[in-house]
Write an enzyme that holds these catalytic residues in place. Structure first.
Site, PDB file in Angstrom:
ATOM      1  N   LYS A 142       0.863  -1.188   0.000  1.00 59.67           N
ATOM      2  CA  LYS A 142       0.000   0.000   0.000  1.00 59.67           C
ATOM      3  C   LYS A 142       0.893   1.229   0.000  1.00 59.67           C
ATOM      4  O   LYS A 142       2.024   1.175   0.487  1.00 59.67           O
ATOM      5  CB  LYS A 142      -0.879   0.017   1.265  1.00 59.67           C
ATOM      6  CG  LYS A 142      -2.124   0.830   1.118  1.00 59.67           C
ATOM      7  CD  LYS A 142      -3.191   0.080   0.356  1.00 59.67           C
ATOM      8  CE  LYS A 142      -4.465   0.848   0.215  1.00 59.67           C
ATOM      9  NZ  LYS A 142      -5.552  -0.008  -0.312  1.00 59.67           N
ATOM     10  N   ASP A 182      -6.823   4.272  -4.751  1.00 59.05           N
ATOM     11  CA  ASP A 182      -7.478   4.098  -3.451  1.00 59.05           C
ATOM     12  C   ASP A 182      -8.123   5.448  -3.133  1.00 59.05           C
ATOM     13  O   ASP A 182      -8.345   6.258  -4.051  1.00 59.05           O
ATOM     14  CB  ASP A 182      -6.447   3.679  -2.388  1.00 59.05           C
ATOM     15  CG  ASP A 182      -7.112   3.218  -1.092  1.00 59.05           C
ATOM     16  OD1 ASP A 182      -7.674   2.119  -1.065  1.00 59.05           O
ATOM     17  OD2 ASP A 182      -7.078   3.974  -0.096  1.00 59.05           O
TER      18      ASP A 182
HETATM   19  P1  NAD Z   1     -13.022   7.740  -2.660  1.00 61.66           P
HETATM   20  O1  NAD Z   1     -11.968   8.741  -2.387  1.00 61.66           O
HETATM   21  O2  NAD Z   1     -13.519   7.547  -4.040  1.00 61.66           O
HETATM   22  O3  NAD Z   1     -14.286   8.036  -1.723  1.00 61.66           O
HETATM   23  C1  NAD Z   1     -14.151   8.182  -0.337  1.00 61.66           C
HETATM   24  C2  NAD Z   1     -15.503   8.558   0.259  1.00 61.66           C
HETATM   25  O4  NAD Z   1     -15.356   8.635   1.680  1.00 61.66           O
HETATM   26  C3  NAD Z   1     -16.003   9.928  -0.207  1.00 61.66           C
HETATM   27  O5  NAD Z   1     -17.396   9.861  -0.419  1.00 61.66           O
HETATM   28  C4  NAD Z   1     -15.697  10.820   0.991  1.00 61.66           C
HETATM   29  O6  NAD Z   1     -16.565  11.926   1.084  1.00 61.66           O
HETATM   30  C5  NAD Z   1     -15.938   9.862   2.131  1.00 61.66           C
HETATM   31  N1  NAD Z   1     -15.291  10.311   3.365  1.00 61.66           N
HETATM   32  C6  NAD Z   1     -14.030  10.776   3.530  1.00 61.66           C
HETATM   33  N2  NAD Z   1     -13.858  11.155   4.802  1.00 61.66           N
HETATM   34  C7  NAD Z   1     -15.010  10.938   5.442  1.00 61.66           C
HETATM   35  C8  NAD Z   1     -15.455  11.138   6.776  1.00 61.66           C
HETATM   36  N3  NAD Z   1     -14.649  11.654   7.706  1.00 61.66           N
HETATM   37  N4  NAD Z   1     -16.720  10.772   7.099  1.00 61.66           N
HETATM   38  C9  NAD Z   1     -17.559  10.256   6.178  1.00 61.66           C
HETATM   39  N5  NAD Z   1     -17.191  10.050   4.888  1.00 61.66           N
HETATM   40  C10 NAD Z   1     -15.935  10.389   4.536  1.00 61.66           C
HETATM   41  O7  NAD Z   1     -12.438   6.369  -2.048  1.00 61.66           O
HETATM   42  P2  NAD Z   1     -12.826   4.876  -2.467  1.00 61.66           P
HETATM   43  O8  NAD Z   1     -11.890   4.430  -3.526  1.00 61.66           O
HETATM   44  O9  NAD Z   1     -14.294   4.774  -2.663  1.00 61.66           O
HETATM   45  O10 NAD Z   1     -12.388   4.090  -1.143  1.00 61.66           O
HETATM   46  C11 NAD Z   1     -13.248   4.002  -0.001  1.00 61.66           C
HETATM   47  C12 NAD Z   1     -12.765   2.881   0.902  1.00 61.66           C
HETATM   48  O11 NAD Z   1     -12.764   1.653   0.154  1.00 61.66           O
HETATM   49  C13 NAD Z   1     -11.353   3.026   1.458  1.00 61.66           C
HETATM   50  O12 NAD Z   1     -11.300   2.447   2.743  1.00 61.66           O
HETATM   51  C14 NAD Z   1     -10.518   2.186   0.507  1.00 61.66           C
HETATM   52  O13 NAD Z   1      -9.318   1.718   1.095  1.00 61.66           O
HETATM   53  C15 NAD Z   1     -11.479   1.042   0.228  1.00 61.66           C
HETATM   54  N6  NAD Z   1     -11.198   0.317  -0.994  1.00 61.66           N
HETATM   55  C16 NAD Z   1     -11.191   0.939  -2.205  1.00 61.66           C
HETATM   56  C17 NAD Z   1     -10.943   0.195  -3.362  1.00 61.66           C
HETATM   57  C18 NAD Z   1     -11.009   0.814  -4.734  1.00 61.66           C
HETATM   58  O14 NAD Z   1     -10.951   0.050  -5.720  1.00 61.66           O
HETATM   59  N7  NAD Z   1     -11.148   2.107  -4.870  1.00 61.66           N
HETATM   60  C19 NAD Z   1     -10.652  -1.169  -3.261  1.00 61.66           C
HETATM   61  C20 NAD Z   1     -10.675  -1.775  -2.003  1.00 61.66           C
HETATM   62  C21 NAD Z   1     -10.956  -1.025  -0.879  1.00 61.66           C
END
Ligand code: NAD
Length: 456
Positions: A142, A182
């Site tokens: 990561k 991510d």
């Molecule tokens: P993103 O940046 O596209 O979206 C993040 C979301 O979280 C946004 O809607 C943001 O407003 C919200 N957020 C941020 N801070 C916040 C807070 N304090 N309170 C409430 N909401 C809040 O990110 P993503 O890619 O959707 O990733 C989200 C999660 O999923 C992360 O934990 C990431 O590690 C995990 N994840 C993502 C992927 C991927 O393919 N993108 C794969 C596996 C896991």
């Protein structure tokens, strides 16, 4: 039934006060770093405690447990970037390579103001177990940059990304360590990383290096279905759980924290199954509508307003009230450590599906268990992203371009297989899903170490 999505991602803006990083003194930054390190370390400690608990349920060799306890490599780079106003800023970037016994290191790159060494170490380790559980031939890594994403313009983000990629140098590589998007990063970020890496290395072999990153736009070599893959995988897990329980998804209600890549795609796909989204929270606030919130309309709103706040199809509620909204399913899809003891006591759902990495604290877990709230853990629930990243890497390697149906059906098969392995272990050993998922992964890693031994 699957639907093609475009490769253009809405700009995900993480919380920030709009003035953020530019105006802070070094002392203020140091104080904040100390605080955030505690938070990042708390996540790392929570993850390690879960792994330690699982060690008691597996047959792994002692030396394998020791190896898995720490990442293999911890790379930290401090690099300056000239901002659009002429100022220079020094950024700290991390790449943690936890384990590569199963294949090249693999894992996302996060741009967020809370990124710390502890957080990235935990997330890298999570990736090792996720890949092992899903039988994806990758290891775990990561990376991230500690930055307030929202205060930089596109051209600054491009320069930050290119300089970070340059400074990582040969610590990443198409057969060695393969980044992906991510939080706070997207397909555009990956294309900048790819282009920088290609230009840093021998021009003759340029195209063979496209697989240095996954999660690219389709035009630049990405896979169909990658952008929605994590959300799609979340939904496949919910479907498996519903089948097992005899639970009807049509008409069921759910709440969702995070409406970025993962949350918005999961919501869009769930709405096709008739599930009703009743409350959403993101960094701008919380909204509620007992009659249902239309994911597609909310996606349009978020594209225009950079958050769910102000959406006309729902009422604003206090952030504290969000978790107590009555529902069948709760999907945390934002940050780690969101479901703490207090939230666990308040939740009114039967199932928590961890679309985010590490959203449940150690202390919350027993409360959820006592309250009979089942959890589908992160390494299972959000594995769809890394599975389709693997498909993208294979397609790049073979110069192929798979149709969406093929991507979806392969993803479905792998998610289903892992889900049932997790459930069988849980039943046979009378443990919860998190312990079961980690145990299946650790047993698999142990099997490889047993055959290969430890060099020299
Ligand atoms: P993103 O940046 O596209 O979206 C993040 C979301 O979280 C946004 O809607 C943001 O407003 C919200 N957020 C941020 N801070 C916040 C807070 N304090 N309170 C409430 N909401 C809040 O990110 P993503 O890619 O959707 O990733 C989200 C999660 O999923 C992360 O934990 C990431 O590690 C995990 N994840 C993502 C992927 C991927 O393919 N993108 C794969 C596996 C896991």
């Amino acid at each position: 039934m699957s639907e093609e999505v475009t490769d253009v991602q809405p700009e995900a803006v993480t919380p920030g006060d709009g003035s953020g990083d530019h105006s802070k003194t070094a002392e203020q930054q140091a104080e904040e770093l100390a605080q955030d390190n505690e938070q990042g370390d708390a996540f790392y400690r929570a993850h390690q405690a879960q792994v330690a608990k699982t060690f008691g349920h597996v047959d792994a060799e002692e030396h394998v447990k020791l190896i898995l306890n720490e990442p293999k490599n911890e790379i930290i780079v401090n690099f300056p970037v000239k901002l659009s106003n002429g100022d220079y800023k020094l950024f700290t970037g991390y790449r943690i390579q936890h384990n590569n016994i199963m294949g090249p290191y693999k894992g996302g790159i996060r741009y967020h103001h809370d990124v710390t060494l502890g957080e990235v170490k935990a997330l890298a380790s999570v990736m090792t177990y996720k890949c092992a559980l899903l039988e994806v031939p990758f290891g775990g890594a990561k990376g991230g940059i500690r930055m307030n994403r929202g205060v930089y313009n596109e051209s600054e983000i491009e320069r930050i990304t290119r300089r970070f990629t340059h400074d990582l140098g040969n610590n990443i590589g198409p057969e060695y360590d393969i980044p992906a998007p991510d939080m706070g990063t997207n397909s555009q970020t990956m294309v900048w990383m790819m282009d920088t890496y290609m230009n840093m290395h021998n021009q003759m072999n340029k195209n063979a290096r496209r697989r240095i990153v996954t999660g690219k736009s389709i035009t630049s070599g990405g896979s169909r279905g990658r952008e929605k893959a994590t959300g799609q995988g979340v939904v496949y897990c919910i479907q498996e759980w519903a089948d097992e329980q005899g639970f009807r998804l049509d008409g069921c209600e759910y709440i969702l924290q995070g409406f970025g890549n993962v949350g918005s795609h999961a919501a869009r796909i769930l709405s096709r199954l008739g599930a009703v989204l009743v409350a959403v929270q993101d960094h701008t606030g919380s909204i509620y509508n007992p009659d249902g919130i239309y994911p597609r309309k909310l996606i349009e709103h978020v594209e225009d307003h950079e958050g769910v706040s102000g959406y006309s199809g729902a009422e604003e509620i206090d952030d504290e009230d969000f978790w107590g909204v009555e529902s069948d399913i709760c999907i945390p899809a934002a940050l780690e450590l969101q479901i703490d003891e207090e939230v666990a006591k308040k939740l009114e759902a039967d199932l928590v599906v961890e679309a985010a990495n590490g959203p449940t604290t150690l202390d919350a877990e027993p409360i959820l268990e006592d309250r009979d709230i089942e959890v589908i853990p992160d390494i299972m629930a959000n594995a769809g992203g890394v599975v389709v990243s693997y498909f993208e890497w294979v397609q790049n390697k073979r110069s192929e371009s798979w149709q969406l149906q093929e991507v979806d059906s392969r993803l479905h098969f792998m998610m289903k297989r892992a889900f049932h392995e997790m459930r069988s272990f849980a039943r046979e050993h009378d443990v919860n899903n998190r312990t079961a998922a980690l145990a299946v992964a650790i047993n698999r890693l142990n099997g490889v170490y047993e055959e290969r031994g430890v060099f020299p």
